[in-house]
Scaffold this active site. Sequence first.
Site, PDB file in Angstrom:
ATOM      1  N   ARG A 122      66.865  54.503 -19.853  1.00  0.00           N
ATOM      2  CA  ARG A 122      65.808  53.530 -20.131  1.00  0.00           C
ATOM      3  C   ARG A 122      66.315  52.452 -21.074  1.00  0.00           C
ATOM      4  NH1 ARG A 122      61.465  50.564 -18.642  1.00  0.00           N
ATOM      5  NH2 ARG A 122      59.539  51.009 -19.787  1.00  0.00           N
ATOM      6  N   THR A 419      60.545  48.167  -9.291  1.00  0.00           N
ATOM      7  CA  THR A 419      61.121  49.504  -9.211  1.00  0.00           C
ATOM      8  C   THR A 419      61.657  49.864  -7.826  1.00  0.00           C
ATOM      9  OG1 THR A 419      59.528  50.188 -10.887  1.00  0.00           O
ATOM     10  CG2 THR A 419      60.729  51.917  -9.812  1.00  0.00           C
ATOM     11  N   ASP A 466      56.736  46.451 -21.241  1.00  0.00           N
ATOM     12  CA  ASP A 466      56.074  47.757 -21.090  1.00  0.00           C
ATOM     13  C   ASP A 466      55.570  48.279 -22.431  1.00  0.00           C
ATOM     14  OD1 ASP A 466      56.381  47.851 -18.371  1.00  0.00           O
ATOM     15  OD2 ASP A 466      58.144  49.147 -18.399  1.00  0.00           O
ATOM     16  N   SER A 492      56.394  54.422 -16.374  1.00  0.00           N
ATOM     17  CA  SER A 492      55.647  55.176 -15.367  1.00  0.00           C
ATOM     18  C   SER A 492      56.555  55.821 -14.333  1.00  0.00           C
ATOM     19  CB  SER A 492      54.659  54.255 -14.639  1.00  0.00           C
ATOM     20  OG  SER A 492      53.718  53.722 -15.530  1.00  0.00           O
ATOM     21  N   GLY A 515      55.056  50.153 -10.188  1.00  0.00           N
ATOM     22  CA  GLY A 515      54.404  50.076 -11.486  1.00  0.00           C
ATOM     23  C   GLY A 515      53.667  51.352 -11.833  1.00  0.00           C
TER      24      GLY A 515
END
Length: 608
Positions: A122, A419, A466, A492, A515
């Site tokens: 991340r 994504t 985010d 998410s 999302g």
Amino acid sequence: MTLPDARRRAATLLLILSPLLLAPAALGEVDFQYQRPDATPPPGAESEKAPGGPFQRFAVSAAHPLAADAGYQILAAGGSAIDAAIAVQMVLTLVEPQSSGIGGGSFLMHHDGEEARAYDGRETAPSSAKEGLFLGQDGEPLAFMKAVASGRSVGVPGTLRMLETAHGEHGRLPWAVLFEPAITLADDGFPVGARLHASLDDTEALRDDAQASGFFFTEQGEPLAEGHRLKNPALAVILQRVAEQDSSALHTGEVARDIVGRVQNHPAIPGSLSLEDLATYTAKEREPLCSDWQDHRLCGFPPPSSGHLTVMQILGILAQLPPSKAGLEDDLPGVDWLHRFLEASRLAFADRGRYIADPAFVEAPGGDWSLMIAPDYLEERAALIEATQSLGSGGASPGTPGVVATAWAAQPTQPEAGTSHISIIDAHGNALAMTSSLGQAFGARILSGGGTGMPGGFLLNNALTDFSFTPTDDQGTPIANRVEPGKRPRSSLSPTLVVEGEGSALMASLGARGGAAIITDTALALVAMLDWGLDVEGALALPHASTLGGPVSLEAGRFPTATLEALRELGHEVEEREPTGGLHALRRTGQGFVGDTDPRREGVVRGE
């Protein structure tokens, strides 16, 4: 032999002969030469694709035919699931630049036949980031899309570092070999597909970045047409450097300087990302969260992902409710089941908004994340659901999973999108589910050419949006997912592995894009496969239905008018929308592994 071919062959030979640059499992002789497919499905042909399998040896599901083919060739050459994931992700950086890439972040779940492991790539906030990162001079939050298309939204990318870490433990082929498909395709070009063309046409802010505008649009400002052969020489050079070196080719040196320069010199809203931020980024291995449901064990990612906890809250609340009518009515989710599913989602997202954030900065409620999915707690939450009346938009409040209430404020809902997902099973008993993202489509709308001076490159993420734009609520109570230096934003992403009951045999690998709706899409797919008994094709073709706590979003044109009206009578605020998500899944059957990708997208499954 062309110069790019010579460059690739020389670099690959060098790495094969240099054990110091190879993973321990890859020291033997390697015979791999990427074969570019003679033909790819024409743009718009995704609706004609069929589910894949059954496969006996290996399989790969990815969001683009060229990416799936690259993974297939690596697996056919004896590569591991991790090897194939690297090849797939590098090709996705090229052919699906709107969704994921080396300028973004990823979560990866890996299973070696005995245990699951979780790798965290991340993005992180710069070391100089402040709580008010997304507040204007008037103290009010910036408009969301204004914040997205800015230097402030860019976090330190983590995908390459994470894949490098996982490859060091599970790789079988040399690092350099895994980049050959993407380098070849970047040099030679690939046909622009329908989805990339439509995404370009729908993203005005990308035209504001001079480098991106000159690369993705014509001189007249029109998006590149379907079928246009797009070459990316800058990305080919950058990936070649990464192949010859390692992730430091992106995190230090010329490429890093270009990233920092593009962020800090953004013409509208500069960011503070620094060379030190890039150089010191570390991928993390985390303890996966594994939970029992419907005689299966579901393993997913822990915080900073909210995926597994929220999915399992939804499923766990549903399990606590009295038996309902049949979930499917005329092959579609029925009103009674949809009402329960949407109410469970409201309650789960309320908890998500208060509690889940980077565990290095936020303690789990009661000191243990598993308390959020404990049966006794979910029974309390399920008791709030009424059969004849919705809690309504904003009507679900967070619960108290721990003994002592956690002093965090609820985060306001913010948009999430973008994504890509990859599911892979190899011939060596390994499997993975990996979800990666740039954030919104095309990320921060900043294209980095890596300082090569050539056209193209890769897009930078907007992961920092985010975070909560407001650091506190109106009473001054801090929000768990507020901006802090070095913090990883809540996500998410929901890569999920399903294993058999008390054993360790892998049953399924799945995940989604789209999302925050990734969570509800993944939960629905799990119910469809493991509770309703649908095959992979049927589960992934079901219409999307979701709520993040506010209005209900139903896939346009897929539900009868009577269903919409019945939900409205129950108090749901119902909207019909085109779906933004896309599921991928591989599942074990008595005949072998079968797989499919969302029929609304251009992904495919390949295997043997």
